[in-house]
Design a protein around this motif. Structure first.
Motif, PDB file in Angstrom:
ATOM      1  N   ARG A 204     -24.069  -4.937  -7.936  1.00 23.82           N
ATOM      2  CA  ARG A 204     -24.757  -4.654  -9.198  1.00 23.82           C
ATOM      3  C   ARG A 204     -25.647  -5.825  -9.600  1.00 23.82           C
ATOM      4  O   ARG A 204     -26.763  -5.632 -10.109  1.00 23.82           O
ATOM      5  CB  ARG A 204     -23.743  -4.362 -10.307  1.00 23.82           C
ATOM      6  N   ALA A 205     -25.180  -7.040  -9.378  1.00 25.25           N
ATOM      7  CA  ALA A 205     -25.950  -8.228  -9.749  1.00 25.25           C
ATOM      8  C   ALA A 205     -27.249  -8.323  -8.958  1.00 25.25           C
ATOM      9  O   ALA A 205     -28.329  -8.541  -9.520  1.00 25.25           O
ATOM     10  CB  ALA A 205     -25.097  -9.482  -9.524  1.00 25.25           C
ATOM     11  N   SER A 223     -23.095   0.033  -3.552  1.00 28.61           N
ATOM     12  CA  SER A 223     -21.772  -0.012  -2.930  1.00 28.61           C
ATOM     13  C   SER A 223     -21.316   1.431  -2.750  1.00 28.61           C
ATOM     14  O   SER A 223     -21.763   2.324  -3.465  1.00 28.61           O
ATOM     15  CB  SER A 223     -20.786  -0.808  -3.786  1.00 28.61           C
ATOM     16  N   VAL A 224     -20.453   1.644  -1.780  1.00 28.46           N
ATOM     17  CA  VAL A 224     -20.036   3.010  -1.459  1.00 28.46           C
ATOM     18  C   VAL A 224     -18.523   3.098  -1.356  1.00 28.46           C
ATOM     19  O   VAL A 224     -17.852   2.172  -0.893  1.00 28.46           O
ATOM     20  CB  VAL A 224     -20.679   3.528  -0.149  1.00 28.46           C
ATOM     21  N   PRO A 265     -32.585   7.259  -8.367  1.00 24.53           N
ATOM     22  CA  PRO A 265     -32.414   6.083  -9.239  1.00 24.53           C
ATOM     23  C   PRO A 265     -31.023   6.008  -9.871  1.00 24.53           C
ATOM     24  O   PRO A 265     -30.548   4.913 -10.189  1.00 24.53           O
ATOM     25  CB  PRO A 265     -33.490   6.284 -10.314  1.00 24.53           C
ATOM     26  N   ALA A 266     -30.361   7.154 -10.037  1.00 29.30           N
ATOM     27  CA  ALA A 266     -29.029   7.166 -10.641  1.00 29.30           C
ATOM     28  C   ALA A 266     -27.980   6.541  -9.718  1.00 29.30           C
ATOM     29  O   ALA A 266     -26.890   6.178 -10.173  1.00 29.30           O
ATOM     30  CB  ALA A 266     -28.624   8.592 -10.995  1.00 29.30           C
ATOM     31  N   LEU A 267     -28.291   6.427  -8.430  1.00 30.24           N
ATOM     32  CA  LEU A 267     -27.360   5.844  -7.464  1.00 30.24           C
ATOM     33  C   LEU A 267     -27.662   4.384  -7.184  1.00 30.24           C
ATOM     34  O   LEU A 267     -26.801   3.654  -6.679  1.00 30.24           O
ATOM     35  CB  LEU A 267     -27.389   6.627  -6.151  1.00 30.24           C
ATOM     36  N   TYR A 268     -28.860   3.942  -7.514  1.00 25.49           N
ATOM     37  CA  TYR A 268     -29.272   2.582  -7.170  1.00 25.49           C
ATOM     38  C   TYR A 268     -28.381   1.549  -7.875  1.00 25.49           C
ATOM     39  O   TYR A 268     -28.217   1.577  -9.096  1.00 25.49           O
ATOM     40  CB  TYR A 268     -30.741   2.344  -7.539  1.00 25.49           C
ATOM     41  N   GLU A 270     -25.242   1.279  -7.892  1.00 25.62           N
ATOM     42  CA  GLU A 270     -23.964   1.802  -8.368  1.00 25.62           C
ATOM     43  C   GLU A 270     -22.936   1.896  -7.236  1.00 25.62           C
ATOM     44  O   GLU A 270     -23.255   1.700  -6.066  1.00 25.62           O
ATOM     45  CB  GLU A 270     -24.169   3.189  -8.986  1.00 25.62           C
ATOM     46  N   LEU A 271     -21.704   2.227  -7.623  1.00 20.77           N
ATOM     47  CA  LEU A 271     -20.646   2.550  -6.666  1.00 20.77           C
ATOM     48  C   LEU A 271     -20.710   4.052  -6.431  1.00 20.77           C
ATOM     49  O   LEU A 271     -20.483   4.837  -7.356  1.00 20.77           O
ATOM     50  CB  LEU A 271     -19.281   2.143  -7.218  1.00 20.77           C
TER      51      LEU A 271
END
Length: 295
Positions: A204-205, A223-224, A265-268, A270-271
């Protein structure tokens, strides 16, 4: 992505990492190159040769020895790929330390943190800058990586943190484990929880700093969570693994992110689990007597 692509998988000798390497080799083109990496030279060579000769393999496959806990080695490989190929298109950070339920978590803390966290920081710091436009950098974590799985006293260490702040938090946690003050500070006994939260926070950072540029050129950093996977690392922790996926099944959702034509963009940053982002603030701290799985 570029016509001739370079992909790299860490922890790829066996399990999910091996399945990810196989999936990349099957879905990439003959001019593309998959680098299968691990610490043991013979295992890397054997695994690369086996993947290269699978009936479904289309791309070139090479083995590379890489100990992800050696930050200088990670940096050197990233520099080599930049000089030789102009960068890299796919990085799948998958290496994990195996800990058995009967082993002391505190005694294994250094190895676990080095493989899961110090290595993640090194991958992000070294391969982020050499990721070509339209590339994918994915860190394999788990659903335990959402902030709510930590005691609320620790949230400020990771929420909105820079990569340097995440690194500091991880080293503070390591020190607390060694000084036997971790539990009173709110750190769970089980290494997997803070480790996974820190992995997701690190991603995230880095993503927060790159978001605008990456979304403009179709690059994805995330991250997945592959879900429950039946591997030698995870099996000792499962009371019932009948519903667990095989490594090849678990690799599919991760590879779908790699080969998606557009970046959501909603996944960028994110986990991501099965194509959907898990809310960062979800989760509850674990009950210490429970076994902690890595789904």
């Amino acid at each position: 992505m570029n016509a001739s692509r370079i992909a790299l998988v860490t922890g790829a000798n066996q399990g999910l990492g091996r399945a990810l390497a196989e999936g990349l080799a099957a879905r990439m083109s003959p001019d593309d190159l998959v680098l299968l990496t691990g610490r043991n030279r013979q295992r890397v060579a054997d695994a690369a040769a086996e993947v290269a000769h699978l009936p479904g393999t289309r791309s070139r496959v090479q083995g590379r020895v890489l100990d992800v806990t050696e930050t200088d080695a990670v940096e050197a490989l990233a520099g080599e790929l930049r000089r030789q190929y102009g960068g890299v298109d796919v990085v799948l950070s998958n290496a994990v330390a195996r800990v058995l339920p009967e082993e002391s978590q505190a005694a294994r803390a250094d190895e676990f943190i080095d493989v899961s966290n110090t290595a993640t920081h090194a991958i992000l710091r070294s391969f982020g800058p050499v990721l070509r436009p339209g590339g994918r950098l994915l860190v394999v974590a788990s659903s335990l990586g959402t902030l709510g799985h930590l005691d609320a006293r620790l949230h400020h260490l990771f929420d909105g943190a820079s990569l340097e702040q995440v690194e500091y938090a991880v080293e503070s946690w390591r020190s607390a484990v060694h000084h036997r003050t971790a539990e009173e500070a709110g750190w769970p006994r089980w290494l997997n929880v803070p480790s996974k939260v820190a992995q997701v926070a690190a991603v995230r950072a880095v993503a927060a700093e790159r978001r605008a540029g990456d979304l403009a050129d179709g690059t994805l950093i995330a991250s997945v969570c592959p879900g429950m996977v039946d591997t030698a690392t995870s099996r000792p922790w499962f009371g019932d693994y009948s519903q667990a996926q095989s490594p090849s099944e678990a690799a599919r959702a991760v590879l779908d992110l790699v080969f998606a034509e557009d970046v959501d963009p909603a996944l960028y940053g994110e986990l991501v689990r099965f194509g959907k982002a898990l809310p960062w603030y979800d989760g509850t701290p674990p009950v210490e007597q429970d076994r902690i799985l890595t789904p």
